[in-house]
Design a protein around this motif. Structure first.
Motif, PDB file in Angstrom:
ATOM      1  N   VAL A 265      12.087  40.033  62.927  1.00 27.56           N
ATOM      2  CA  VAL A 265      13.151  39.216  62.335  1.00 27.56           C
ATOM      3  C   VAL A 265      13.396  37.983  63.214  1.00 27.56           C
ATOM      4  N   ILE A 266      13.489  38.213  64.523  1.00 28.95           N
ATOM      5  CA  ILE A 266      13.743  37.093  65.446  1.00 28.95           C
ATOM      6  C   ILE A 266      12.622  36.060  65.336  1.00 28.95           C
ATOM      7  N   GLU A 267      11.402  36.549  65.336  1.00 26.97           N
ATOM      8  CA  GLU A 267      10.272  35.620  65.291  1.00 26.97           C
ATOM      9  C   GLU A 267      10.238  34.851  63.973  1.00 26.97           C
ATOM     10  N   LYS A 268      10.601  35.533  62.897  1.00 27.78           N
ATOM     11  CA  LYS A 268      10.599  34.829  61.613  1.00 27.78           C
ATOM     12  C   LYS A 268      11.703  33.758  61.578  1.00 27.78           C
ATOM     13  N   LEU A 269      12.864  34.097  62.103  1.00 24.95           N
ATOM     14  CA  LEU A 269      13.952  33.105  62.159  1.00 24.95           C
ATOM     15  C   LEU A 269      13.492  31.867  62.922  1.00 24.95           C
ATOM     16  N   LYS A 270      12.822  32.113  64.054  1.00 22.16           N
ATOM     17  CA  LYS A 270      12.388  30.979  64.884  1.00 22.16           C
ATOM     18  C   LYS A 270      11.294  30.175  64.189  1.00 22.16           C
ATOM     19  N   SER A 271      10.438  30.866  63.427  1.00 21.72           N
ATOM     20  CA  SER A 271       9.354  30.122  62.782  1.00 21.72           C
ATOM     21  C   SER A 271       9.913  29.238  61.659  1.00 21.72           C
ATOM     22  N   LEU A 272      11.048  29.649  61.088  1.00 22.08           N
ATOM     23  CA  LEU A 272      11.640  28.848  60.010  1.00 22.08           C
ATOM     24  C   LEU A 272      12.402  27.633  60.543  1.00 22.08           C
ATOM     25  N   ASN A 273      12.784  27.698  61.803  1.00 20.83           N
ATOM     26  CA  ASN A 273      13.400  26.538  62.459  1.00 20.83           C
ATOM     27  C   ASN A 273      13.105  26.635  63.957  1.00 20.83           C
ATOM     28  N   PRO A 274      12.069  25.959  64.402  1.00 26.88           N
ATOM     29  CA  PRO A 274      11.645  26.087  65.807  1.00 26.88           C
ATOM     30  C   PRO A 274      12.732  25.677  66.805  1.00 26.88           C
ATOM     31  N   GLU A 275      13.734  24.943  66.359  1.00 30.48           N
ATOM     32  CA  GLU A 275      14.799  24.556  67.302  1.00 30.48           C
ATOM     33  C   GLU A 275      15.940  25.568  67.334  1.00 30.48           C
ATOM     34  N   LEU A 276      15.842  26.575  66.483  1.00 30.60           N
ATOM     35  CA  LEU A 276      16.902  27.587  66.398  1.00 30.60           C
ATOM     36  C   LEU A 276      17.075  28.304  67.740  1.00 30.60           C
ATOM     37  N   ARG A 277      18.308  28.565  68.100  1.00 27.26           N
ATOM     38  CA  ARG A 277      18.576  29.265  69.350  1.00 27.26           C
ATOM     39  C   ARG A 277      19.175  30.634  69.043  1.00 27.26           C
ATOM     40  N   ILE A 278      18.720  31.636  69.799  1.00 27.28           N
ATOM     41  CA  ILE A 278      19.163  33.009  69.539  1.00 27.28           C
ATOM     42  C   ILE A 278      19.961  33.548  70.713  1.00 27.28           C
ATOM     43  N   HIS A 279      21.133  34.065  70.403  1.00 26.33           N
ATOM     44  CA  HIS A 279      21.985  34.690  71.429  1.00 26.33           C
ATOM     45  C   HIS A 279      22.088  36.183  71.130  1.00 26.33           C
ATOM     46  N   VAL A 280      21.937  37.009  72.147  1.00 24.56           N
ATOM     47  CA  VAL A 280      22.187  38.442  71.973  1.00 24.56           C
ATOM     48  C   VAL A 280      23.430  38.812  72.760  1.00 24.56           C
ATOM     49  N   GLU A 281      24.335  39.526  72.103  1.00 24.79           N
ATOM     50  CA  GLU A 281      25.547  39.982  72.763  1.00 24.79           C
ATOM     51  C   GLU A 281      25.360  41.453  73.120  1.00 24.79           C
ATOM     52  N   LEU A 282      25.388  41.731  74.392  1.00 19.50           N
ATOM     53  CA  LEU A 282      25.148  43.102  74.844  1.00 19.50           C
ATOM     54  C   LEU A 282      26.447  43.897  74.809  1.00 19.50           C
ATOM     55  N   THR A 283      26.339  45.195  74.851  1.00 16.75           N
ATOM     56  CA  THR A 283      27.536  46.018  75.027  1.00 16.75           C
ATOM     57  C   THR A 283      27.124  47.241  75.827  1.00 16.75           C
ATOM     58  N   SER A 284      28.040  48.167  75.948  1.00 19.76           N
ATOM     59  CA  SER A 284      27.762  49.392  76.686  1.00 19.76           C
ATOM     60  C   SER A 284      26.690  50.199  75.940  1.00 19.76           C
ATOM     61  N   ILE A 285      25.582  50.497  76.594  1.00 18.14           N
ATOM     62  CA  ILE A 285      24.509  51.284  75.954  1.00 18.14           C
ATOM     63  C   ILE A 285      24.256  52.504  76.827  1.00 18.14           C
ATOM     64  N   GLN A 286      24.689  53.655  76.326  1.00 15.04           N
ATOM     65  CA  GLN A 286      24.615  54.874  77.147  1.00 15.04           C
ATOM     66  C   GLN A 286      23.175  55.329  77.397  1.00 15.04           C
ATOM     67  N   ASN A 287      22.354  55.242  76.361  1.00 15.39           N
ATOM     68  CA  ASN A 287      20.991  55.757  76.473  1.00 15.39           C
ATOM     69  C   ASN A 287      20.118  54.760  77.269  1.00 15.39           C
ATOM     70  N   ARG A 288      19.584  55.243  78.408  1.00 12.55           N
ATOM     71  CA  ARG A 288      18.859  54.331  79.300  1.00 12.55           C
ATOM     72  C   ARG A 288      17.516  53.874  78.725  1.00 12.55           C
ATOM     73  N   VAL A 289      16.887  54.748  77.933  1.00 13.06           N
ATOM     74  CA  VAL A 289      15.605  54.371  77.314  1.00 13.06           C
ATOM     75  C   VAL A 289      15.836  53.205  76.347  1.00 13.06           C
ATOM     76  N   ILE A 290      16.893  53.358  75.550  1.00 13.58           N
ATOM     77  CA  ILE A 290      17.221  52.314  74.566  1.00 13.58           C
ATOM     78  C   ILE A 290      17.676  51.038  75.286  1.00 13.58           C
ATOM     79  N   ARG A 291      18.491  51.210  76.321  1.00 13.65           N
ATOM     80  CA  ARG A 291      18.975  50.034  77.056  1.00 13.65           C
ATOM     81  C   ARG A 291      17.793  49.225  77.599  1.00 13.65           C
ATOM     82  N   LYS A 292      16.835  49.949  78.155  1.00 14.15           N
ATOM     83  CA  LYS A 292      15.676  49.256  78.734  1.00 14.15           C
ATOM     84  C   LYS A 292      14.836  48.595  77.642  1.00 14.15           C
ATOM     85  N   ALA A 293      14.647  49.321  76.532  1.00 15.76           N
ATOM     86  CA  ALA A 293      13.825  48.759  75.448  1.00 15.76           C
ATOM     87  C   ALA A 293      14.471  47.505  74.872  1.00 15.76           C
ATOM     88  N   ILE A 294      15.792  47.534  74.696  1.00 14.56           N
ATOM     89  CA  ILE A 294      16.479  46.356  74.154  1.00 14.56           C
ATOM     90  C   ILE A 294      16.239  45.156  75.070  1.00 14.56           C
TER      91      ILE A 294
END
Ligand code: GLC
Length: 489
Positions: A265-294
């Motif tokens: 999804v992120i890559e498609k958004l960027k391909s539709l507008n190469p100047e598009l900027r993406i921000h991710v808002e993090l929060t508390s993620i208990q699972n360490r496997v998921i936290r690392k993968a994110i």
């Protein structure tokens, strides 16, 4: 440090940003929204809750460090853990038992829009962006009612295979349940006593019990993905809710599937507008496997900007293999703020980001890649603007328009924040990150990055603390992007 000067800078930043916001064409905001049941805990509530259990059992459960709520004792243990440190946490629960238990034993004060994407969509639409396109994979009719009623807010909906943008209240899915979270807000200085251990809560904060119903899936409907161009023109995307991803699902799929489709999804958004900027808002993620993968698979290399608080900086560093630094961020000893700064720089590098915005009580730090097209003054205006929004959100609970946002200007700058920055100044000048004069402006020049650091407005009796971080990150990111657009136009 001249407080009056910083007050004046706040004022100027507010009018500067207000003028630049119209340069934005649109913002995409996904994925999580839910209904928050908000309860402010009083001392009576707390002793009543503690009274339901054997106090020694609560203490024993704390020692097991539950990362998921399986029964009321897990809840009680996590609540006391959060209150003891004054640290926000979000703990998942996978069935509705605790929901029923809390309704029966506690109750709530009011219900409101919850979830980072829900809160951010409402904020940005109220700040009169031309267009905000929200996307919530599990938008129920009940949930849709929590979106503000403005004509710049949209949600994709599929009719006869074709995607249209409509207000969320006309774009919900039928036959889908609602996700309800419990927000347990507590205040500074609240007295707690359990099994002979007494403490006073060190700051206002909250514990979130996050329901994770089985049908919760972090993905984009096939038609919407295929016709993603229908949400354009947009200049940026604010993405959150990745903490909802599970390691394994009953149908045999795993987190890897959901991580991969999120990246698509992120890559498609960027391909539709190469100047598009993406921000991710993090929060508390208990699972360490998921936290690392994110962090390593979604954020690194695909995303430009990251927003997070102090505890999240420590948690992120921890799974990225910087245990010592993580520890000193969390311990907040003498050099706490210096560690936080180093930690944020580390995140910028490890995750190949353009921008890392850390919000802490009383100050924000924003680390920037060298050569960013905005000046440090322009970045500083974005941060100052978000400090005003945070104050307004703390006073009012919600910000309905620019006039309500402006109320934040009346809140004084935090004296603790000023003191923290004064101490940090010596570290910065000593390490040649800035001259004494530059430190008065809040500008730092590292070998491989620049940074802006500001003292912020803090309202000492917040209506609620939940959602303030989202308000800060989204406000600053939108302001930053609007300035970029203005410069390019
Ligand atoms: C998380 C929680 C949600 C809360 C939000 C505020 O998304 O799940 O309940 O409203 O954080 O930041």
């Amino acid at each position: 440090m001249d407080v009056q000067e910083w007050e004046q800078r706040h004022k100027e930043a507010f009018s500067n940003v207000k003028e630049t916001i119209p340069y934005l064409e649109g913002m995409f905001v996904a994925y999580n929204s839910n209904i928050d049941f908000i309860k402010h805990l009083t001392e009576e509530d707390l002793s009543r809750l503690i009274g339901v259990f054997k106090e020694t059992e609560i203490i024993e459960r704390i020692e097991t460090y539950p990362r998921e709520i399986k029964d009321p004792l897990d809840f009680m243990a996590r609540l006391l853990m959060s209150m003891r440190e004054g640290k926000a946490a979000e703990i998942p629960t996978h069935n509705s038992d605790i929901h029923e238990w809390l309704k029966e034993h506690l109750g709530f004060d009011y219900a409101g829009m919850g979830g980072q994407a829900g809160i951010i969509s409402n904020l940005l639409s109220s700040l009169e962006l031309k267009k905000v396109v929200a996307y919530i994979p599990w938008l129920s009719q009940e949930q849709a009612e929590y979106f503000v009623d403005t004509d710049n807010l949209f949600h994709p909906t599929v009719e006869n295979g074709k995607v249209f943008l409509k207000h969320p209240r006309e774009a919900f899915k039928s036959n889908i349940g609602s996700k309800v979270n419990w927000i347990l807000e507590y205040s500074n200085n609240l007295k707690v006593s359990c099994d002979g251990r007494d403490f006073n809560v060190p700051r206002d904060n909250r514990l979130i019990i996050s329901s994770r119903p089985k049908w919760l899936r972090l993905d984009v409907d096939k038609e919407v993905y295929e016709q993603l161009d229908s949400i354009f023109p947009i200049d940026g995307a604010i993405l959150s809710g990745y903490q909802m991803i599970k390691e394994e699902y009953e149908d045999g799929s795993t987190y890897k599937n959901y991580v991969a489709s999120s990246v698509q999804v992120i890559e498609k958004l960027k391909s539709l507008n190469p100047e598009l900027r993406i921000h991710v808002e993090l929060t508390s993620i208990q699972n360490r496997v998921i936290r690392k993968a994110i962090l390593t698979e979604i954020v690194a290399k695909h995303v430009h900007s990251l927003g997070l608080d102090t505890v999240e900086v420590a948690n992120a560093l921890n799974v990225l293999g910087h245990e010592e630094l993580s520890y000193s961020v969390i311990m907040k000893q003498e050099y706490g703020i210096a560690s936080l700064y180093q930690g944020a720089v580390q995140l910028l590098k490890d995750l190949s980001l353009e921008r890392v915005h850390v919000h802490s009580l009383g100050f924000y730090i924003c680390i920037l890649v060298k050569g960013h097209p905005l000046t440090l003054k322009e970045h500083r205006d974005s941060l100052l603007f978000s400090s005003i929004l945070a104050a307004a959100k703390a006073i009012r609970g919600n910000i309905g328009n620019f006039m309500e946002a402006e109320i934040g200007l009346d809140v004084p700058i935090s004296s603790d924040g000023i003191e923290d920055l004064e101490n940090f100044k010596l570290y910065c000048v000593g390490r040649k990150l800035c001259s004494l004069e530059e430190s008065e402006y809040g500008y730092l020049y590292g070998p491989d990055h620049d940074a802006v650091i500001i003292p912020t407005k803090v309202f000492d009796k917040p209506k609620a603390t939940v959602g303030i971080g989202d308000t800060i990150s989204a406000g600053a990111f939108a302001a930053m992007l609007a300035k970029l657009k203005q410069k390019r136009s």
